[in-house]
Design a protein around this motif. Structure first.
Motif, mmCIF file in Angstrom:
data_model
loop_
_atom_site.group_PDB
_atom_site.id
_atom_site.type_symbol
_atom_site.label_atom_id
_atom_site.label_comp_id
_atom_site.label_asym_id
_atom_site.label_seq_id
_atom_site.Cartn_x
_atom_site.Cartn_y
_atom_site.Cartn_z
ATOM 1 N N ARG B 4 0.863 -1.196 0.000
ATOM 2 C CA ARG B 4 0.000 0.000 0.000
ATOM 3 C C ARG B 4 0.886 1.227 0.000
ATOM 4 N N PRO B 5 0.797 2.162 -0.940
ATOM 5 C CA PRO B 5 0.027 2.040 -2.179
ATOM 6 C C PRO B 5 0.768 1.173 -3.184
ATOM 7 N N PRO B 6 0.062 0.703 -4.220
ATOM 8 C CA PRO B 6 0.735 -0.092 -5.248
ATOM 9 C C PRO B 6 1.801 0.727 -5.973
ATOM 10 N N VAL B 7 2.612 0.031 -6.743
ATOM 11 C CA VAL B 7 3.676 0.694 -7.504
ATOM 12 C C VAL B 7 3.061 1.700 -8.477
ATOM 13 N N SER B 8 3.692 2.871 -8.556
ATOM 14 C CA SER B 8 3.181 3.895 -9.464
ATOM 15 C C SER B 8 4.356 4.573 -10.165
ATOM 16 N N ALA B 9 4.029 5.591 -10.942
ATOM 17 C CA ALA B 9 5.062 6.328 -11.672
ATOM 18 C C ALA B 9 6.002 7.069 -10.724
ATOM 19 N N ASP B 10 5.601 7.267 -9.473
ATOM 20 C CA ASP B 10 6.473 7.938 -8.503
ATOM 21 C C ASP B 10 7.612 7.037 -8.023
ATOM 22 N N ASP B 11 7.494 5.750 -8.288
ATOM 23 C CA ASP B 11 8.513 4.812 -7.817
ATOM 24 C C ASP B 11 9.700 4.760 -8.771
ATOM 25 N N HIS B 12 10.826 4.317 -8.213
ATOM 26 C CA HIS B 12 12.008 4.072 -9.053
ATOM 27 C C HIS B 12 11.993 2.624 -9.464
ATOM 28 N N SER B 13 11.934 2.392 -10.759
ATOM 29 C CA SER B 13 11.867 1.005 -11.180
ATOM 30 C C SER B 13 12.863 0.737 -12.290
ATOM 31 N N SER B 14 13.265 -0.521 -12.345
ATOM 32 C CA SER B 14 14.223 -0.946 -13.354
ATOM 33 C C SER B 14 13.656 -2.208 -13.999
ATOM 34 N N GLY B 15 13.747 -2.294 -15.318
ATOM 35 C CA GLY B 15 13.142 -3.411 -16.028
ATOM 36 C C GLY B 15 11.873 -2.965 -16.721
ATOM 37 N N ARG B 36 24.003 -7.029 1.856
ATOM 38 C CA ARG B 36 24.227 -8.405 1.464
ATOM 39 C C ARG B 36 23.268 -8.812 0.338
ATOM 40 N N ALA B 37 22.056 -8.248 0.395
ATOM 41 C CA ALA B 37 21.056 -8.587 -0.631
ATOM 42 C C ALA B 37 21.401 -7.930 -1.970
ATOM 43 N N TYR B 38 22.132 -6.820 -1.928
ATOM 44 C CA TYR B 38 22.381 -6.040 -3.147
ATOM 45 C C TYR B 38 22.975 -6.865 -4.303
ATOM 46 N N PRO B 39 24.102 -7.576 -4.101
ATOM 47 C CA PRO B 39 24.630 -8.358 -5.234
ATOM 48 C C PRO B 39 23.697 -9.496 -5.656
ATOM 49 N N ILE B 40 22.954 -10.028 -4.705
ATOM 50 C CA ILE B 40 22.008 -11.109 -5.037
ATOM 51 C C ILE B 40 20.919 -10.563 -5.970
ATOM 52 N N LEU B 41 20.478 -9.355 -5.663
ATOM 53 C CA LEU B 41 19.424 -8.738 -6.477
ATOM 54 C C LEU B 41 19.960 -8.338 -7.857
ATOM 55 N N GLN B 42 21.206 -7.904 -7.873
ATOM 56 C CA GLN B 42 21.829 -7.553 -9.157
ATOM 57 C C GLN B 42 21.822 -8.776 -10.080
ATOM 58 N N LYS B 43 22.252 -9.889 -9.493
ATOM 59 C CA LYS B 43 22.336 -11.135 -10.244
ATOM 60 C C LYS B 43 20.943 -11.591 -10.690
ATOM 61 N N LEU B 44 20.017 -11.440 -9.776
ATOM 62 C CA LEU B 44 18.622 -11.827 -10.052
ATOM 63 C C LEU B 44 18.069 -11.052 -11.245
ATOM 64 N N GLN B 45 18.315 -9.753 -11.252
ATOM 65 C CA GLN B 45 17.818 -8.915 -12.341
ATOM 66 C C GLN B 45 18.440 -9.345 -13.666
ATOM 67 N N HIS B 46 19.736 -9.647 -13.594
ATOM 68 C CA HIS B 46 20.455 -10.055 -14.778
ATOM 69 C C HIS B 46 19.886 -11.370 -15.321
ATOM 70 N N LYS B 47 19.670 -12.298 -14.409
ATOM 71 C CA LYS B 47 19.200 -13.621 -14.844
ATOM 72 C C LYS B 47 17.755 -13.598 -15.332
ATOM 73 N N MET B 48 16.938 -12.736 -14.755
ATOM 74 C CA MET B 48 15.514 -12.766 -15.108
ATOM 75 C C MET B 48 15.168 -11.854 -16.272
ATOM 76 N N GLY B 49 16.035 -10.926 -16.577
ATOM 77 C CA GLY B 49 15.837 -10.081 -17.755
ATOM 78 C C GLY B 49 14.451 -9.443 -17.807
ATOM 79 N N ASP B 50 13.764 -9.645 -18.921
ATOM 80 C CA ASP B 50 12.469 -8.998 -19.145
ATOM 81 C C ASP B 50 11.344 -9.550 -18.280
ATOM 82 N N ASP B 51 11.617 -10.629 -17.563
ATOM 83 C CA ASP B 51 10.567 -11.192 -16.705
ATOM 84 C C ASP B 51 10.428 -10.427 -15.399
ATOM 85 N N LEU B 52 11.366 -9.516 -15.131
ATOM 86 C CA LEU B 52 11.380 -8.872 -13.820
ATOM 87 C C LEU B 52 11.405 -7.350 -13.916
#
Lengths: 160, 175
Positions: B4-15, B36-52
């Motif tokens: 709450r609230p859902p994602v909107s144009a005010d958010d920073h998004s990548s993908g 610690r989560a930062y590199p994991i998320l970087q890798k996740l974004q890379h691996k999931m590409g357009d799905d994320l």
């Protein structure tokens, strides 16, 4: 646990080595009572640190936060100081767990409070009660919802 | 618990905006778990590409982390110059050194207009933006950092190693 609508039992417990706090001192304000198992334990530390960041939002809704555990007053003082907490922690220490017992949240098997939340209104009546699994930090959304609902009810009463 | 609230144009998004998976992180730049989560998320974004689609919202625990709010504001100030993610990344890569001077250094490295940046990090509007994020986290049931929401629902599982990736793969299959 106490049911919603029941009178919150009065208590008077040490908040610092030489000062006691009673529930009745807060008449006219709302009180959030956060019972938690133990100072220093990981989940309790996270939960108290989280609420510590939210005091301003609680105050805006006319609510004061009070933490309660069976730890002694000196232990509370050290914990509070270490985590930079800006709300009182009460010592339900002697007789051990007496207040927690009255609120139905004392766990006899481990000799600690359960992780439980109460929201008490300006007249000292329980308006929301929540028992969290001991290992889970319940966050604050339930507290905020309860406080805002109380505002809503008050507003409707004024309009009717 | 839902976002709450859902994602909107005010958010920073990548993908991609229409990616099947929308992952929101509530994070604190000075929180070691988020680091610690930062590199994991970087890798996740890379691996999931357009799905994320990945979204970051601020949840600074200021009493515990004295630099958290300033770091959050710095990323917001960089966003005004189109470099939110660059600042987000450089901050997480230098979590141990988040003084005001360090943040200005980062702005220089990112070739931002440093005068504008230095003014913006003091602006009330950006302080308000960080606080709005925090408030939304509070209402969404965030109980620590990082907390993740997947397609609007709070994720209670592990994000360590491959756990989040594997979970998201399973979610993808069900969509």
């Amino acid at each position: 646990m106490l049911s919603v609508g029941s009178k919150a039992p009065e208590f008077s417990l040490y908040a610092t080595p030489d000062q006691k706090i009673s529930l009745s001192e807060f008449r006219g304000k709302r009180v959030i009572l956060a019972f938690y198992p133990a100072d220093w334990s990981p989940v309790c530390s996270d939960q108290m640190a989280l609420y510590n960041e939210m005091l301003k939002y609680f105050h805006k809704l006319n609510a004061e936060l009070i933490g309660v555990s069976v730890d002694g007053k000196w232990c509370h003082m050290a914990f509070s100081h270490d985590r930079n907490l800006h709300f009182p922690l009460l010592a339900d220490f002697e007789p051990k767990g007496e207040v927690s017992e009255k609120y139905g949240v004392y766990d006899h098997t481990v000799g600690e409070c359960k992780r439980a939340l109460y929201v008490i209104d300006e007249e000292g009546v329980v308006r929301w009660a929540y028992l969290s699994p001991t290992g889970v930090n319940p966050g604050a959304d339930g507290i905020l919802n309860a406080l805002e609902e109380m505002d809503q009810v008050a507003e409707n009463d004024l309009n009717n | 618990m839902s976002l709450r609230p859902p994602v909107s144009a005010d958010d920073h998004s990548s993908g991609k905006n229409d990616a099947p998976i929308e992952l929101v992180e509530y994070g604190d730049y000075e929180c070691p778990h988020c680091g610690r989560a930062y590199p994991i998320l970087q890798k996740l974004q890379h691996k999931m590409g357009d799905d994320l689609r990945f979204i970051f919202r601020n949840f600074p625990l200021a009493e515990m982390h004295p630099h958290a709010i300033m770091a959050a504001t710095a990323a917001e100030a960089a966003a005004l110059q189109g470099k939110f993610w660059e600042m987000h990344d450089i901050i997480f890569e230098h979590q141990q050194e988040l003084s005001g001077h360090a943040l200005i250094d980062f702005a220089e490295q990112l070739k931002l207009d440093v005068n504008k940046f230095a003014n913006d990090i003091r602006s009330q509007a950006l302080a308000d933006k960080v606080e709005e994020d925090f408030e939304s986290g509070m209402r969404s049931g965030v109980n620590g950092t990082p907390t993740f929401f997947i397609n609007g629902v709070k994720y209670e599982g592990s994000w360590e190693d491959e756990d989040l990736y594997e979970y998201l793969q399973a979610v993808l299959k069900d969509i």
